[in-house]
Scaffold this active site. Sequence first.
Site, mmCIF file in Angstrom:
data_model
loop_
_atom_site.group_PDB
_atom_site.id
_atom_site.type_symbol
_atom_site.label_atom_id
_atom_site.label_comp_id
_atom_site.label_asym_id
_atom_site.label_seq_id
_atom_site.Cartn_x
_atom_site.Cartn_y
_atom_site.Cartn_z
ATOM 1 N N ASP A 75 0.812 -1.216 0.000
ATOM 2 C CA ASP A 75 0.000 0.000 0.000
ATOM 3 C C ASP A 75 0.844 1.265 0.000
ATOM 4 O O ASP A 75 0.357 2.341 -0.337
ATOM 5 C CB ASP A 75 -0.930 -0.013 1.222
ATOM 6 C CG ASP A 75 -1.983 1.080 1.159
ATOM 7 O OD1 ASP A 75 -2.655 1.192 0.120
ATOM 8 O OD2 ASP A 75 -2.128 1.820 2.142
ATOM 9 N N ARG A 76 2.112 1.153 0.410
ATOM 10 C CA ARG A 76 2.982 2.332 0.457
ATOM 11 C C ARG A 76 3.487 2.741 -0.916
ATOM 12 O O ARG A 76 3.940 3.867 -1.105
ATOM 13 C CB ARG A 76 4.184 2.071 1.372
ATOM 14 C CG ARG A 76 3.814 1.915 2.835
ATOM 15 C CD ARG A 76 3.207 3.183 3.381
ATOM 16 N NE ARG A 76 2.773 3.011 4.759
ATOM 17 C CZ ARG A 76 2.115 3.920 5.440
ATOM 18 N NH1 ARG A 76 1.809 5.062 4.878
ATOM 19 N NH2 ARG A 76 1.758 3.680 6.683
ATOM 20 N N LEU B 119 -8.521 5.895 1.889
ATOM 21 C CA LEU B 119 -8.589 6.992 0.924
ATOM 22 C C LEU B 119 -7.285 7.196 0.170
ATOM 23 O O LEU B 119 -7.183 8.121 -0.629
ATOM 24 C CB LEU B 119 -8.969 8.292 1.647
ATOM 25 C CG LEU B 119 -10.381 8.336 2.239
ATOM 26 C CD1 LEU B 119 -10.566 9.609 3.053
ATOM 27 C CD2 LEU B 119 -11.424 8.276 1.132
ATOM 28 N N ARG B 120 -6.288 6.344 0.440
ATOM 29 C CA ARG B 120 -5.011 6.526 -0.242
ATOM 30 C C ARG B 120 -5.156 6.339 -1.749
ATOM 31 O O ARG B 120 -4.451 6.949 -2.537
ATOM 32 C CB ARG B 120 -3.960 5.580 0.338
ATOM 33 C CG ARG B 120 -2.550 5.854 -0.187
ATOM 34 C CD ARG B 120 -1.499 5.070 0.557
ATOM 35 N NE ARG B 120 -1.174 5.702 1.818
ATOM 36 C CZ ARG B 120 -1.155 5.084 2.985
ATOM 37 N NH1 ARG B 120 -1.475 3.805 3.053
ATOM 38 N NH2 ARG B 120 -0.831 5.720 4.081
ATOM 39 N N GLY B 121 -6.082 5.477 -2.154
ATOM 40 C CA GLY B 121 -6.299 5.248 -3.584
ATOM 41 C C GLY B 121 -6.722 6.513 -4.296
ATOM 42 O O GLY B 121 -6.158 6.886 -5.336
#
Length: 334
Positions: free
Chosen positions: A191-192, A272-274
């Site tokens: 995810d990073r 919400l990183r996407g």
Amino acid sequence: MRYAFPFSAIVGQHRMKQAMILTAVDPGIGGVLVFGDRGTGKSTAVRALAALLPPIQAVEGSATNAESPEDVAEWDRMAGTEMVDKPTPVIDLPLGATEDRVVGALDIERAITHGEKAFEPGLLARANRGYLYIDEVNLLEDHIVDLLLDVAQSGENVIEREGLSVRHDARFVFVGSGNPEEGELRPQLLDRFGLSVEVRSPSDIEERIEVIRRRAAFESNPEAFVSKWAGDDAAIRDDILRARKALGDVETGTPALRDCAELCLALGSDGLRGELTLLRTARALAALEDDGEVTRKHLRDVAPMALSHRLRRDPLDEAGSTARVERLLHDVLA
């Protein structure tokens, strides 16, 4: 003199090259994960891009590539006061690297006997303001993964031993590569990475021939080969520098924000990183293409690389993650 293979001379692999260029325009995107076959130019592309980028201005002798004399840490005794040009750093993080080699080591004995902080900087210090490249990133030891997650989140490396503490900036672009057949990547590290691309060996015979021809020409006479492609590399460099300047002026309207949110909701991506990464990448592409506003065209172009590694697994859907993103792009952004 060692020459890097020219970035513009890499045959095919459009998605991989585009992702790396976009992170050069906006390093805040968060790096690139490249998964695929061996021998597809993953490490070549990283070093080629770094060689293509303009040098950075840094304090002479600084172990962390400090941007100004005021930023030099007290332990960085080799740093001077003059500013010099340095090549954009590309630091390899080997799989067997110890924690001290990655984050740096404190000399406790010297601190006790002489009362001064003695610090041996690690790979993270050298990678500051550059690239940290990890080959076979999916095989990285868990405790090193945890360290990298902490640093990637804060942009700062903190070392604490026996009541002593040292910290320094550690802002770099993560580039990881690997073969999915050799193991999966931990979800926290996956995810990073801002962007993820899949690369495959070329299936077209003419393309394979061209790869062989260019590589043989480079190995036969590196200087002449680099000189031949210097103009194309310079054009890419100019585009990146122009896009960096234009990035702050790219507008993001409510329709683009709504498209980002609707697409990520449809994909079921966690957190919400996407959305944030998708929007940031689309802005970088708009700046690169000299467009003043983010449009659906930009979102469609970057969505597969910004979102494919953030999807929840669907055991009933045999399509790959990139195919699932492209299918939903057609439905949501028709």
